[in-house]
Design an enzyme around this catalytic site. Sequence first.
Site, short mmCIF file in Angstrom:
data_model
loop_
_atom_site.label_atom_id
_atom_site.label_comp_id
_atom_site.label_asym_id
_atom_site.label_seq_id
_atom_site.Cartn_x
_atom_site.Cartn_y
_atom_site.Cartn_z
N LYS A 1 5.59 -4.79 8.50
CA LYS A 1 5.33 -3.70 7.56
C LYS A 1 6.57 -2.82 7.45
CE LYS A 1 1.84 -0.24 6.39
NZ LYS A 1 1.10 -1.02 5.39
N GLY B 1 0.81 -1.20 0.00
CA GLY B 1 0.00 0.00 0.00
C GLY B 1 0.84 1.25 0.00
N GLY C 1 3.57 1.35 2.70
CA GLY C 1 4.65 0.37 2.65
C GLY C 1 4.15 -1.03 2.35
N VAL D 1 3.88 -5.19 3.18
CA VAL D 1 3.68 -6.05 4.34
C VAL D 1 4.13 -7.46 3.98
CG1 VAL D 1 2.05 -6.89 6.06
CG2 VAL D 1 1.71 -4.64 5.02
N ASP E 1 -7.44 6.52 6.61
CA ASP E 1 -7.36 5.67 5.42
C ASP E 1 -8.21 4.43 5.60
OD1 ASP E 1 -6.59 5.01 2.86
OD2 ASP E 1 -4.67 4.16 3.44
#
Length: 825
Positions: free
Chosen positions: A553, A534, A537, A539, A650
């Site tokens: 992450k 995303g 960053g 994962v 978000d």
Amino acid sequence: MNRINGAKCLLLAITFLSCIPLSAGDHRSVLWRGDSIAVSDAGGGGEHVLVSPSGEFSCGFYKVATNAYTFAVWFTSSADATVAWTANRDAPVNGVGSRAELRKDGSLVLQDYDGRVVWSTNTTGTTADRVNLLDTGNLVVSDAGGDTLWQSFDWPTDTLLAGQPVTRYRQLVSASARGLPYSGYYKFYFDSSNILNLMYDGPEISSNYWPSPFNKWWENNRTAFNSSRLGSFDTRGVFTASDDLQFNASDAGDGRVLRRLTLDYDGNLRLYSLDAGGTWRVTWLAVQRTCYVHGLCGSNGICSYRDNNVPTCSCPVGYVPNDAGDWSKGCRRSQEVRCGGDDVDFVAMPHADFWGFDVNYTAGATFEDCRRLCVSDCNCKAFGYRPGTGRCYPKIALWNGRVSVKPDQTIYLKVSRTVTNKMNNNQSSYFLQFDGHVCSIDERVATVSSSYLHGKSNSINFIYFYCFLAVVFVMEAIFVLFGYIFVFRADSAAATGRVHDVEGYSLVVSHFRRFTYDELSHATRGFRDEIAKGATGSVYKGVLDDGRCVAVKLLGEITQGDEVFRSELSVIGRINHMNLVRIWGFCSEHPHRLLVSEYVENGSLDKALFDGDGDGDVLAWRWRYKIAVGVAKALAYLHHECLEWIVHRDVKPENILLDTDFEPKVTDFGLVKLLARDATATGTHLSRVQGTRGYIAPECWTVGRPVTGKADVYSFGVVLLELLRGQRVCDWAAGDLQQLASWIKERLKRDGDDDDGGEVSAWVEEEVMDTRLRGDFSHVQAVAMLELAVSCVDGEPNRRPSMNAVAQKLISLHEHDRAASLRFA
């Protein structure tokens, strides 16, 4: 001569015909009155095994051990000849001289080698004429007219076949162990409230564990108003019962597939389908996480997940297995604890629980009060304590132990002080017995120093004091050295010990800790297994040294210094809610900044909601509603209950993860505090828009305008619409969400005057709802959720409801729909 030749031909023909069954090895489909099947013929002569007309089921003697047999029905085509029914599961017969016979008195009996009858039907004195094995797998004793006098479907063991019922008087009982026929401790049955349950019924205790024992029957989507007590599944793989229990096989619909519903020896109820290769596939199971099954590891045992999420039994500190080959026998103390004396100590077990057997529950106790309560009660074996709430759970028995079920609770195990002294002498690790193996656990994670629990660290201080007096007259250098050692060890003890809350009682530090980059690189195998990517960053999935699966992450665009980064993380690390992903630690080694959190099994909501098609798995309405409620609770917690107010910024399906029970867990909360900020004096405005296009509230696009929790409300409204539609709102609204919202408002207002709501409900089903649901959803919930979603995406923040109001509304929808269902019933 011709007559002689003709006689020879007839004799040859008769001989040939008489040899056909023997040479071809045909199986018998009927056992007539007076006939028998001998155990010595099991697997040898085909004529001594009953086979259904289709050949899918066989009946005869089944070998369960050396020279031990049962009379059973099994699946012919399964690779391991899986047993569907057993007559004498608790009394196997000898391999020589035993037989099953339909006697002339009408009874079907099973005789051991000495002629003793170990099992029989209740057809003595009837006109029983034959025994047939049907294509359904049902073994039937019938008369000459074909009327059924006895059938195996009325006497199930641990398995139901298609069309076979579980009733008021007939229940499933598990096997005691893999591959053994003997009756175990688990039952699938109708209770006195007409509800189908799974129960552990052991020699010491009994308790129900499915459906959730914490809920009322209506909260488990069951009804107690139907006393017929009947349940079964059909050839399509659909199970229905009189208590409203219904579930489907994942391959439901194909009536040609052989299926079985089995209560396995581990206490889990599973629906299996047989594939073309003779292998069984699990197509449904009752308990998503096997460690939630009661009694699985016996008394004092702990169930946890290790490699590949396989449940494993172990003994806690101070306990050893009763029988390493049979974990149902549990664990026993390695050293008894003398009640009321100085011998009593406690070992902390974070993220663990023993379900039930709470005595003297206290709702608002300090840690020390809870500890004293257990010390003073000789029957208390441990106590559970929840920091922040003050809930104290002294336990008089340790059953149903499991790990990682309540992140906010720690179990404090009462042990002998000798045990903790041995642990203190080995500061690196202590050992748990894992199914015959040894697993090393980091002491900082699983234990608490006795000095923190007893407040007697002064005894250590006196040792240092006397040592100081002894050496101060020798040389000043030794004094300085001892002073340094004293300070160093005091700091180390404080780091691994406790923190104090405002009320004065101690709270135990959880798993949150600092990792090195090398540790995380090793855990993720060099960051190979990427599970998500995303804006903040990538994962990666990893496995820590203690066996826990984690999500790691890699953060980007972090400009703060190490101290600021750690300070921000300390706030996030204290956040704890069942619908928020638990943060376990971090790494801050320039230039690497990483977060370590729990691994959530079922992935993100976007994959479950958008990736399915009409022919595949579709996220059912009950799960969609459950997800909506869980996410609303999580956001309400962040907005209104956290010590420090947090806006997610978000909220989207990619940041909503689903565990094995489809319980939602919101991730990436608080990351907005870790990302780059501008250089304004106040530091309250982000240097760029945060979030994902399509979910960002309108006010977030305006530079300098304050962003509040109403931005998350807007994003949540978008997620609600997507849960209803099963489609991205950006695709549905063609890029203009406000226009779509206005259209929905207008239709709701225009059709809302209908008395029974039928017009609104029909319009919502036809033009709004996900067509893949095929109308299988709650119309009351759907209409109200649509109204709520439209109010959440209002262009003006002040007109949007708060997340608290949203959560309460969704909960009330659940209660409203439940009440409507009860009235209908």
